[in-house]
Structures are given as structure tokens and as C-alpha cells.
Motif scaffolding. Sequence first.
Motif, PDB file in Angstrom:
ATOM      1  N   LEU A   1      -3.977   0.535   1.309  1.00 30.12           N
ATOM      2  CA  LEU A   1      -3.156   0.443   1.513  1.00 30.12           C
ATOM      3  C   LEU A   1      -2.107   0.985   1.713  1.00 30.12           C
ATOM      4  CD1 LEU A   1      -2.789  -2.117  -2.576  1.00 30.12           C
ATOM      5  CD2 LEU A   1      -3.022  -3.112   0.009  1.00 30.12           C
ATOM      6  N   LEU A   2      -2.692   2.671   1.649  1.00 29.89           N
ATOM      7  CA  LEU A   2      -1.939   3.775   2.088  1.00 29.89           C
ATOM      8  C   LEU A   2      -1.313   3.496   3.490  1.00 29.89           C
ATOM      9  CD1 LEU A   2      -2.151   6.566  -0.596  1.00 29.89           C
ATOM     10  CD2 LEU A   2      -0.021   5.262  -0.070  1.00 29.89           C
ATOM     11  N   ILE A   3      -2.940   3.354   4.538  1.00 26.13           N
ATOM     12  CA  ILE A   3      -2.290   3.352   6.053  1.00 26.13           C
ATOM     13  C   ILE A   3      -1.972   2.137   6.069  1.00 26.13           C
ATOM     14  CG2 ILE A   3      -4.148   3.018   7.867  1.00 26.13           C
ATOM     15  CD1 ILE A   3      -6.956   4.218   5.660  1.00 26.13           C
ATOM     16  N   GLY A   4      -2.527   0.673   5.834  1.00 28.85           N
ATOM     17  CA  GLY A   4      -1.180  -0.097   5.953  1.00 28.85           C
ATOM     18  C   GLY A   4       0.274  -0.130   6.092  1.00 28.85           C
TER      19      GLY A   4
ATOM     20  N   GLY B   1      -8.881 -12.238   1.539  1.00 31.55           N
ATOM     21  CA  GLY B   1      -7.685 -12.742   1.992  1.00 31.55           C
ATOM     22  C   GLY B   1      -6.994 -12.135   0.734  1.00 31.55           C
ATOM     23  N   ARG B   2      -7.284 -11.859  -0.389  1.00 33.12           N
ATOM     24  CA  ARG B   2      -6.347 -11.002  -1.418  1.00 33.12           C
ATOM     25  C   ARG B   2      -6.298  -9.751  -0.553  1.00 33.12           C
ATOM     26  NH1 ARG B   2      -8.516 -14.000  -6.186  1.00 33.12           N
ATOM     27  NH2 ARG B   2     -10.243 -12.061  -6.107  1.00 33.12           N
ATOM     28  N   VAL B   3      -6.911  -9.140  -0.633  1.00 29.40           N
ATOM     29  CA  VAL B   3      -6.299  -7.504  -0.152  1.00 29.40           C
ATOM     30  C   VAL B   3      -5.906  -7.248   1.397  1.00 29.40           C
ATOM     31  CG1 VAL B   3      -7.775  -5.599   1.014  1.00 29.40           C
ATOM     32  CG2 VAL B   3      -8.651  -6.762  -0.854  1.00 29.40           C
ATOM     33  N   THR B   4      -6.151  -8.093   2.327  1.00 33.56           N
ATOM     34  CA  THR B   4      -5.307  -8.278   3.255  1.00 33.56           C
ATOM     35  C   THR B   4      -3.568  -8.313   3.355  1.00 33.56           C
ATOM     36  OG1 THR B   4      -8.145  -9.336   4.719  1.00 33.56           O
ATOM     37  CG2 THR B   4      -5.486  -9.446   5.879  1.00 33.56           C
TER      38      THR B   4
ATOM     39  N   THR C   1       2.200  -4.207   1.526  1.00 36.07           N
ATOM     40  CA  THR C   1       2.928  -2.976   2.102  1.00 36.07           C
ATOM     41  C   THR C   1       3.535  -2.692   3.254  1.00 36.07           C
ATOM     42  OG1 THR C   1       0.683  -2.942  -0.147  1.00 36.07           O
ATOM     43  CG2 THR C   1       1.698  -0.767   1.237  1.00 36.07           C
ATOM     44  N   GLN C   2       2.588  -2.848   4.828  1.00 37.13           N
ATOM     45  CA  GLN C   2       3.222  -2.558   6.170  1.00 37.13           C
ATOM     46  C   GLN C   2       4.688  -3.464   5.840  1.00 37.13           C
ATOM     47  OE1 GLN C   2       0.795  -3.992   9.334  1.00 37.13           O
ATOM     48  NE2 GLN C   2       2.243  -5.165   9.516  1.00 37.13           N
ATOM     49  N   SER C   3       4.568  -4.743   5.632  1.00 37.92           N
ATOM     50  CA  SER C   3       5.524  -4.558   5.296  1.00 37.92           C
ATOM     51  C   SER C   3       7.005  -4.171   4.919  1.00 37.92           C
ATOM     52  CB  SER C   3       6.037  -6.884   5.361  1.00 37.92           C
ATOM     53  OG  SER C   3       5.075  -7.179   5.689  1.00 37.92           O
ATOM     54  N   ALA C   4       6.550  -4.074   3.557  1.00 36.98           N
ATOM     55  CA  ALA C   4       7.755  -3.579   2.492  1.00 36.98           C
ATOM     56  C   ALA C   4       8.086  -2.012   3.143  1.00 36.98           C
ATOM     57  CB  ALA C   4       7.393  -3.366   1.190  1.00 36.98           C
ATOM     58  N   PHE C   5       7.383  -1.347   3.140  1.00 41.01           N
ATOM     59  CA  PHE C   5       7.409   0.107   4.564  1.00 41.01           C
ATOM     60  C   PHE C   5       8.156   0.511   5.231  1.00 41.01           C
ATOM     61  CE2 PHE C   5       4.572   1.784   0.555  1.00 41.01           C
ATOM     62  CZ  PHE C   5       5.606   2.758   0.213  1.00 41.01           C
ATOM     63  N   ALA C   6       7.806  -0.756   6.142  1.00 43.14           N
ATOM     64  CA  ALA C   6       8.808  -0.826   7.850  1.00 43.14           C
ATOM     65  C   ALA C   6      10.551  -1.192   7.020  1.00 43.14           C
ATOM     66  CB  ALA C   6       7.942  -2.667   8.569  1.00 43.14           C
TER      67      ALA C   6
ATOM     68  N   ASN D   1       3.388 -13.138   2.922  1.00 44.44           N
ATOM     69  CA  ASN D   1       1.748 -12.314   3.178  1.00 44.44           C
ATOM     70  C   ASN D   1       1.222 -12.289   1.956  1.00 44.44           C
ATOM     71  OD1 ASN D   1       3.742  -9.057   4.563  1.00 44.44           O
ATOM     72  ND2 ASN D   1       2.664 -10.819   4.901  1.00 44.44           N
ATOM     73  N   LEU D   2       2.017 -12.968   1.003  1.00 44.69           N
ATOM     74  CA  LEU D   2       0.819 -12.804  -0.696  1.00 44.69           C
ATOM     75  C   LEU D   2       1.102 -13.797  -0.666  1.00 44.69           C
ATOM     76  CD1 LEU D   2       3.109 -10.292  -2.219  1.00 44.69           C
ATOM     77  CD2 LEU D   2       1.380  -9.496  -1.616  1.00 44.69           C
ATOM     78  N   ILE D   3       1.531 -15.220  -0.511  1.00 48.37           N
ATOM     79  CA  ILE D   3       1.711 -16.843  -0.478  1.00 48.37           C
ATOM     80  C   ILE D   3       0.063 -16.814   0.420  1.00 48.37           C
ATOM     81  CG2 ILE D   3       1.834 -18.809  -0.523  1.00 48.37           C
ATOM     82  CD1 ILE D   3       4.716 -17.176  -1.573  1.00 48.37           C
ATOM     83  N   THR D   4      -0.012 -16.494   1.395  1.00 46.72           N
ATOM     84  CA  THR D   4      -0.696 -16.826   2.013  1.00 46.72           C
ATOM     85  C   THR D   4      -2.338 -16.359   1.745  1.00 46.72           C
ATOM     86  OG1 THR D   4       0.818 -17.620   3.635  1.00 46.72           O
ATOM     87  CG2 THR D   4      -1.726 -16.920   4.280  1.00 46.72           C
ATOM     88  N   ALA D   5      -2.314 -15.160   1.662  1.00 49.26           N
ATOM     89  CA  ALA D   5      -3.293 -13.654   0.820  1.00 49.26           C
ATOM     90  C   ALA D   5      -3.902 -14.614   0.070  1.00 49.26           C
ATOM     91  CB  ALA D   5      -3.285 -12.858   0.679  1.00 49.26           C
ATOM     92  N   ALA D   6      -3.155 -14.912  -0.870  1.00 48.17           N
ATOM     93  CA  ALA D   6      -3.859 -16.704  -2.341  1.00 48.17           C
ATOM     94  C   ALA D   6      -4.301 -17.401  -1.743  1.00 48.17           C
ATOM     95  CB  ALA D   6      -2.815 -16.274  -3.464  1.00 48.17           C
ATOM     96  N   ILE D   7      -3.313 -18.028  -0.728  1.00 46.59           N
ATOM     97  CA  ILE D   7      -4.306 -19.624  -0.531  1.00 46.59           C
ATOM     98  C   ILE D   7      -5.480 -19.658   0.361  1.00 46.59           C
ATOM     99  CG2 ILE D   7      -3.905 -21.974   1.179  1.00 46.59           C
ATOM    100  CD1 ILE D   7      -1.071 -20.574   0.290  1.00 46.59           C
ATOM    101  N   ILE D   8      -5.546 -18.504   1.702  1.00 47.66           N
ATOM    102  CA  ILE D   8      -6.874 -18.077   2.121  1.00 47.66           C
ATOM    103  C   ILE D   8      -7.903 -17.503   0.763  1.00 47.66           C
ATOM    104  CG2 ILE D   8      -7.921 -15.676   3.491  1.00 47.66           C
ATOM    105  CD1 ILE D   8      -5.218 -16.450   5.038  1.00 47.66           C
TER     106      ILE D   8
END
Length: 411
Positions: free
Chosen positions: A31-34, A146-149, A155-160, A280-287
Motif C-alpha cells: 500500500l505504501l508503494i501504491g 481484487g480487494r488488494v488491487t 491509496t494511490q488516488s488518496a495520496f494523489a 476503486n473500493l466498490i469495484t474491488a469488492a465486486i471483482i
Amino acid sequence: MNLTGTPDRLARRRASTARPLRTGLVLIGLLLIGANLRAGITVVGPLLEGVRDDLGLPPVLASALISLPLLCFAIFSPAAAPLAARLGLERTLGGALIILAAGIIFRSVPWMPALWLGTAALGFALAIANVLLPALIKRDFPHDGGRVTGAYSATQSAFAALASGLAVPLAGVTDAGWRISFGVWAGLALIAFAVFSPQLRRATMPRHSVAPALDPHPEQYRSPWRSGLAWMITISMAAQSALFYTIITWWPAIEAANGITSATAGLHLSILQFCGIAGNLITAAIIQKWHHDQRGLIVVLVPSNIVGISGMLLLPNLALIWSILLGLSTGGMIVFALAIFGIRTHHHGQAAALSGMAQSIGYLLAALGPAAIGAVHGSSNGWTAPLILLLALQIVQFISSWNAARPRLLD
């Protein structure tokens, strides 16, 4: 009391206790890399005018500070998998973080060539990390991809968004101005390296499988560049990237041309990016639930893009609604694009090769798309033709994504 086997039981208990901790540390490092994948780029936009004034750069050259990293993504992404095969997945990612920190610092020093060399180093490091993170997820979280992605995309979007929001306030802290605002993000790269560094003791070479019957040796894989499925995935990624970076670049200008104030347009863009985190989060849960067949997602996400673009074309006074809708749908599509690298491959080495191919072409269009839309806007003296062009791109997006979402694997 019978103590036979007690040491074995204790060892098993220690192992079962250590395993979640190790998995948790791997996830935190991931997540920190992300968190580093976009902050070094999004910090530039709000400070671009200040950089131009300070260095006397013409507008075209100044805009290269944003487009150069994307071009580096396109150029260097295919090199990520061969580097990981030679050096090891973990060490390649660790090296990318060190290069990222060095590049961020170097582009902040008061020397003009350093600005460009540091930006190129940043682009190289991010290209490697972009490609290899899906392979790392494929290896360490094969059942939770899916969840980890979704988590690392969020995390990437939040820090951006955080980097964009803090850029101007940080620049006012010292006389160094924009240089301190650029350079501070090297600290995030070093923190990520420190947390990820225990993984450097491993040296996973993504060249072979421990289960040859299921995951054949990479020499037996057909190159993704010769696979029809890989090209569908690549085109889907390219269309998504071109749309997202075009929106990030031009959406405020499109709103302003329709009578919306600059301040409101900027607020709408921020809302769009934060809605992307929800996407991000909604799609991850569905995938995670639709791990084999994701076509149901595509029939929602791509039409949502179409509605958002069409809404701005036909009813621009409802720009906030279209911004929210596009934020959710583009945020969902990036998770689909990244997760599919692991879902459609047998092995993390194959996932890295597919990721390198798709991200190379995807980010080439991401770099060229905003410029092309800007050129169409200039030649047509309006935003109708560019928006129609983006709608046409969604036809390509739907066809390619539908085929990428079908339940099958690369050869």
C-alpha cells in the motif's frame, strides 16, 4: 505429562502467529508503494505556473513536467518484467523506490538539467513499480487480488489528491517554494522502502513455476504481444488511461467554457478524484465476488462513462453530477484494468509480462491523449468535437473491455 511433539507444536504455533504478521507487513508495504505511484506527478499541476515563472519555461516545455513521466511509463514498462526476472521481484521494486526518492530530490535542486533528469528518473521508477505491483499481488494474494488491487488503487488516488491539495501550502512554507513542495515526497518513497525492505531477503525470479502442470515455464508461454486476449486487455487499459488523463487535464477548462467559475470547476475536479476512490473500493469488492467473469461490471462502468461525457455535452449546468459519475466509473475501470493482469494469467511472471505490455501502450496514449484532445479543441474552437471523440473512444473501451472480462486465461 506427555511432552512428545511439544517442540513441533510450539513451532507450528509460532509459525501460525508469524504468518498473519508477515502478510500484514507485505500488505502495508504494498500500500505504501501504491501511495507513491501518483503523488510525485500530481504535485506538479498546481505549481506549474510558479515553476514557469521561476525558470522562464515556455508553456509547452513546462507541460512536459507532467507528460514526461507518462512517456517514461510507456518506454520503460516493457523492461520491468525482464529486470525482475534478472534481479528478483522484491529487489527490483526496492531499487525502484530508491531511484524514485533520488529522482524526486534531484529534480528539486536549483540546477536546470537536474529538473529534467530527476523527472525522467521518477518516471522510470514509477514505470517499474506500476508494472510489478500486479505481479506481487498475483504472487502473495492470489485469492484476494481484487480487494488488494482496490486497496492500493484507493491509496494511490488518496495520496494523489493529497499531493495536489498540499502543493501550494507547502510551497509557501519556506523560500524554497515549489522545490520544497516537490522534494518532500521523497520522504514517502523512503518510508515505503523501509517498510518493504524485509522482503528484500527474498529474490523471487518470475521465470518459473513451482507447479509446472498448472503454470508452465515462461518459455512455454506465448508472448503476450502475440495474444489476442492480451491485446484486448491492452486496448482496454489504453482507452481507460487516455480518458482519465484527458479528464484530469481538460475537465476544468470544459466546465469553464460552459460558464462555470474556475474555483467551482477545480472543486468539481477534486470531487471527481475522491469519487474515484469510492469507485476503486466498490469495484474491488465486486471483482472479488466475480473473479472469473467481469462482463457485468463492464455493462455498468463504460455506459456510466458515456452518460457522464454526454451529460457534459448536453446538460453542462449539471456538471457536478457528471463529475461524480465519471469519478466513480473511471475509478472502477482502473481497478478492473489492474486486477485483470492477475486474473487472466497463470503465474506472477506472466502477469508481469502482460502488465508491462498493457501499461506501455496504455500510458503512451495517456501521454498523447490530452494533447490530441487539446489539438482538436484548438482546431474546432470548442469542446463539442473533443467530447464526441471521447464518446467514440468509449465504443473501443466497451468492445475491448468486454472481451477482456470474459472468463479465460492467456496461453
